[in-house]
Design an enzyme around this catalytic site. Structure first.
Site, short mmCIF file in Angstrom:
data_model
loop_
_atom_site.label_atom_id
_atom_site.label_comp_id
_atom_site.label_asym_id
_atom_site.label_seq_id
_atom_site.Cartn_x
_atom_site.Cartn_y
_atom_site.Cartn_z
N ASP A 1 0.85 -1.19 0.00
CA ASP A 1 0.00 0.00 0.00
C ASP A 1 0.89 1.24 0.00
O ASP A 1 1.89 1.28 0.72
CB ASP A 1 -0.91 -0.01 1.24
CG ASP A 1 -2.04 0.98 1.14
OD1 ASP A 1 -1.77 2.20 1.07
OD2 ASP A 1 -3.21 0.55 1.14
N ILE A 2 0.51 2.26 -0.78
CA ILE A 2 1.32 3.48 -0.84
C ILE A 2 1.07 4.39 0.36
O ILE A 2 1.82 5.33 0.58
CB ILE A 2 1.11 4.26 -2.16
CG1 ILE A 2 -0.34 4.72 -2.29
CG2 ILE A 2 1.55 3.44 -3.36
CD1 ILE A 2 -0.57 5.71 -3.42
N GLN B 1 -14.09 2.39 1.90
CA GLN B 1 -13.67 1.89 0.58
C GLN B 1 -13.55 3.08 -0.36
O GLN B 1 -14.49 3.86 -0.52
CB GLN B 1 -14.67 0.87 0.04
CG GLN B 1 -14.22 0.23 -1.25
CD GLN B 1 -15.19 -0.83 -1.78
OE1 GLN B 1 -16.29 -1.00 -1.26
NE2 GLN B 1 -14.76 -1.52 -2.80
N HIS C 1 -10.96 -5.82 -2.80
CA HIS C 1 -9.58 -5.94 -2.34
C HIS C 1 -9.54 -6.17 -0.84
O HIS C 1 -10.45 -5.78 -0.12
CB HIS C 1 -8.74 -4.72 -2.72
CG HIS C 1 -9.22 -3.42 -2.14
ND1 HIS C 1 -10.33 -2.74 -2.63
CD2 HIS C 1 -8.74 -2.67 -1.13
CE1 HIS C 1 -10.50 -1.62 -1.94
NE2 HIS C 1 -9.55 -1.56 -1.01
N HIS D 1 -7.02 -5.81 2.64
CA HIS D 1 -5.85 -5.19 3.26
C HIS D 1 -5.27 -6.22 4.22
O HIS D 1 -5.97 -6.69 5.12
CB HIS D 1 -6.25 -3.95 4.07
CG HIS D 1 -6.85 -2.85 3.27
ND1 HIS D 1 -6.15 -1.74 2.89
CD2 HIS D 1 -8.11 -2.69 2.79
CE1 HIS D 1 -6.94 -0.93 2.21
NE2 HIS D 1 -8.14 -1.49 2.14
#
Length: 125
Positions: A43-44, A105, A111, A113
């Site tokens: 994750d960025i 979201q 997706h 996490h």
């Protein structure tokens, strides 16, 4: 602002979906693992020392829709999360699926996490 789900979501890639663009290789990501059905990347904006996103290659707006349409792919996503947690040497971890903008979201492509490397409190958020 959150990208709202489209009515025609149904497995095929969406031109305006950030995660579909990552799957296609049009947007770079720090990949952790790829399979025929899933892609995992860091994750960025990490919320824990280990924060990896796992996405199916097929496009569905949320985890429940994915599980109803393609349960084997949903299972692949969870299996990959567990395997990656082991590779990352996480003794405990959390797998989170946010569904809907009210739950946080922001990308409406199913997706998960994978979060770990710090204590997790309950209730979250």
């Amino acid at each position: 602002m959150a990208q709202e789900p489209r009515r025609d979501d149904g497995g095929g890639p969406q031109d305006d979906c950030l995660f579909c663009k990552i799957v296609a290789g049009h947007i770079p990501a720090t990949l952790v693992r790829e399979s025929d059905t899933t892609v995992a990347f860091r994750d960025i904006n990490p919320q824990a020392p280990t924060h990896i996103l796992l996405i199916p290659r097929v496009h569905y707006p949320d985890a429940a829709t994915l599980a109803a349409a393609e349960p084997a792919v949903a299972a692949d996503l969870l299996r990959a999360a567990g395997e990656i947690a082991g590779e990352e040497k996480l003794e405990s971890y959390r797998i989170v699926f946010n569904t809907g903008s009210g739950a946080g979201q922001t990308v409406f492509h199913a997706h998960a996490h994978l979060l770990g490397g710090r204590g997790m409190q309950w209730p979250p958020g």
